[in-house]
Design an enzyme around this catalytic site. Sequence first.
Site, PDB file in Angstrom:
ATOM      1  N   ALA A  49       0.871  -1.177   0.000  1.00 43.85           N
ATOM      2  CA  ALA A  49       0.000   0.000   0.000  1.00 43.85           C
ATOM      3  C   ALA A  49       0.900   1.216   0.000  1.00 43.85           C
ATOM      4  O   ALA A  49       2.002   1.192   0.535  1.00 43.85           O
ATOM      5  CB  ALA A  49      -0.897   0.007   1.235  1.00 43.85           C
ATOM      6  N   LYS A  50       0.408   2.280  -0.618  1.00 45.21           N
ATOM      7  CA  LYS A  50       1.213   3.490  -0.739  1.00 45.21           C
ATOM      8  C   LYS A  50       1.679   3.979   0.626  1.00 45.21           C
ATOM      9  O   LYS A  50       2.808   4.387   0.809  1.00 45.21           O
ATOM     10  CB  LYS A  50       0.363   4.556  -1.440  1.00 45.21           C
ATOM     11  CG  LYS A  50       1.063   5.868  -1.633  1.00 45.21           C
ATOM     12  CD  LYS A  50       2.220   5.766  -2.631  1.00 45.21           C
ATOM     13  CE  LYS A  50       2.852   7.110  -2.871  1.00 45.21           C
ATOM     14  NZ  LYS A  50       4.193   7.229  -2.438  1.00 45.21           N
ATOM     15  N   ARG A  51       0.775   3.889   1.598  1.00 40.06           N
ATOM     16  CA  ARG A  51       1.132   4.460   2.899  1.00 40.06           C
ATOM     17  C   ARG A  51       2.256   3.686   3.588  1.00 40.06           C
ATOM     18  O   ARG A  51       2.857   4.147   4.518  1.00 40.06           O
ATOM     19  CB  ARG A  51      -0.088   4.564   3.813  1.00 40.06           C
ATOM     20  CG  ARG A  51      -0.721   3.251   4.176  1.00 40.06           C
ATOM     21  CD  ARG A  51      -1.984   3.464   5.003  1.00 40.06           C
ATOM     22  NE  ARG A  51      -2.687   2.207   5.192  1.00 40.06           N
ATOM     23  CZ  ARG A  51      -3.467   1.654   4.297  1.00 40.06           C
ATOM     24  NH1 ARG A  51      -3.668   2.244   3.142  1.00 40.06           N
ATOM     25  NH2 ARG A  51      -4.065   0.498   4.533  1.00 40.06           N
TER      26      ARG A  51
END
Length: 275
Positions: free
Chosen positions: A236-238
């Site tokens: 995930a990007k985060r």
Amino acid sequence: MVTTRFAPSPNGPLHLGHAYSAIVAHDLARAAGGRFLLRVEDIDGIRSKPELAAEFRADLAWLGLEWTEVPAQSSRLASYDDAAQRLKDMGLLYPCICTRAEIAAAASEIGPEGPVYPGTCRGKNIPGEGAAWRLDVAQAQARTGPLYWTANLAGEQRAVPEQTGDVVLLRKDAPASYHLAATLDDARDGVTLVTRGRDLFGATHIHRLLQELLGLPVPRWHHHPLLVDGSGTKLAKRRGSPSLADRRLAGDDGEKLARDLRRNRFPAGISLGRA
Ligand code: GLU
């Protein structure tokens, strides 16, 4: 005709996991001479950034994919309201004013989406105004009887929506829930093979129930394994994996990346999780 789709939510940029998902859906359609659709799922309240849709198109083109785009969810709100009204008329939805914290404290089971709603507001005379509306899964199942669905990799499944419990179909903070909107749209878009990550396997039990209640056609499903990092956690990007847009703007070769993903060749530290 086989029709698949990629249905990203514009609440963050696409990353490698999305690229893999889009390629799987694209290639399953192409292999069968079918259609591959892009649908922007932009009803996620304040988290939705519709301007990201243009980035998504640029990312898919960079990967060398071709698609047909269908209308975004924000243009289909009336159809979600109509379907919810039909379910209300059948007596299958009830208003709920519980907070997440109250549910977490009262829940005794954990389902595929987290704590299973313990039914606190069911059967109470809660005013509908400003409330979320939940599906009464037991009542719904009593109406449909046993249901089954078929997944490419997992075979025939008996639907067990009770695992997830009384899910929210009309949210307080958004026009509809993912479950209602995606199920209606897949039917409306003529999707015959719903292709998405293994993390949404549990959601399919609910979708199968909604299809039966609303008289929708029943597709087949393909839940592909997810790309995971070294600790087995979904990308995930985060969590710091570079977005497709970052790679694209840095001048990386998107078609080469797509070829590598098709051969299950991933960047260092990334692998395919359990199917
Ligand atoms: N909008 C959903 C997401 O981005 C799509 C899930 C699906 O493919 O059904 O997670």
